[in-house]
Motif scaffolding. Structure first.
Motif: not given
Length: 328
Positions: A210-219
């Motif tokens: 979940s952290w990596w997903k939020a990190f990569i999808e951050h603008p």
């Protein structure tokens, strides 16, 4: 007195100016003097043993050059510094050192032969004296061992008569039963702990994903990734050879494989701009013959500009800061 101090200060300033000028010159040479390279390969008719290749990398207007040549299944590397073959000079020094070391070792071996003979004679005398001592000790030891064995047999018979009691057997049974119970309890406890650890690991993996997903999808992260990709493509184009030429003739036993290879090689035309002539042969045999030459140049200021623009970008700084806080 003031005149002398002024001359000393003037001399120091002149030296500092010369050093700063040399430093500035070195920086300008690194940034704007290109590193040039040239690569060539030749494959004549026959097996792969007849393949030859050459690569040269030079800098500072060919003042510093490194050459690697593959010929007759051997690699030869030479380094030149302003026309001076540095590798040959180093080989000559190594040969001289090897000759001097061999001569010194021969002198030492000749001087040590006499000393070794005397030491061998002394060792033989000491060994004979020790053998006589061991013979005496062994004779005295055998008599003592016989007495000990007789006493041990008598004491063993007495112990066997006293160990025939039923209470000892009951104690042993109880001890074995307790031991089996403890082992069963330990097995169940280990299974519980393993199941708890598995649950914890699955929770950690879920949090990491979940952290990596939020990190990569951050603008801001996506913007930083696009910037790095843009500069990476530009650097690849810059490093890629500026001129490629040659011709290749090939064929395979299966004509269908020859056609598929031709289709794949046709996709490389945008890179060499149709400067490499590809000649397929549909004769049903394995054949390869040709030569390729390529050359290019690399400027240091291109890499410096890309590094500065990436490092001072706000999105890149945000990514670095968030990565450090994550790892801390």
């Amino acid at each position: 007195m003031l005149h002398i101090l002024w001359l000393i200060l003037k001399f120091i300033l002149i030296i500092l100016g010369i050093l700063l000028g040399l430093l500035l010159l070195a920086v300008l040479l690194v940034l704007f003097c290109p590193v040039r390279y040239r690569v060539s390969a030749v494959k004549t008719e026959g097996d792969w043993k007849q393949t030859e290749g050459e690569g040269i990398v030079s800098w500072l207007f060919h003042g510093i050059s490194l050459k690697a040549e593959w010929k007759d299944q051997q690699m030869e590397i030479s380094f030149h510094l302003f026309g001076i073959p540095v590798d040959k000079l180093l080989k000559k020094r190594q040969e001289k050192r090897a000759v001097t070391e061999k001569s010194g070792a021969e002198k030492i071996s000749v001087s040590d032969t006499g000393v070794n003979r005397e030491e061998e004679n002394k060792k033989s005398e000491n060994i004979e004296a020790e053998d006589l001592r061991t013979d005496k000790n062994s004779a005295s030891g055998t008599s003592a061992d016989t007495e000990r064995t007789g006493n041990s047999q008598i004491s063993g018979q007495q112990r066997l008569n006293t160990d025939d009691i039923s209470e000892d057997t009951l104690k042993k049974r109880q001890f074995f039963i307790k031991r089996i119970r403890d082992r069963i309890r330990n097995i169940f406890q280990s299974i519980r702990t393993k199941l708890r650890n598995i649950r914890r690991t699955f929770r950690k993996i879920k949090k990491e994903v979940s952290w990596w997903k939020a990190f990569i999808e951050h603008p801001r992260v996506t913007a930083a990734r696009k910037l790095v990709w843009k500069h990476g493509k530009f650097l690849f184009k810059h490093v890629f050879p500026t001129k490629i030429e040659g011709q290749v003739t090939f064929s395979f036993e299966d004509p269908a494989l020859t056609g598929a290879t031709l289709a794949v090689l046709g996709m490389t035309i945008p890179f060499h701009k149709n400067c490499v002539q590809i000649n397929p042969r549909f004769e049903g045999e394995n054949y390869l013959q040709g030569n390729i030459r390529a050359k290019g140049r690399i400027y240091g200021f291109v890499f410096a500009r890309a590094a500065v623009s990436i490092y001072f970008n706000k999105n890149i700084k945000y990514v670095i800061k968030r990565w450090k806080t994550r790892r801390a």
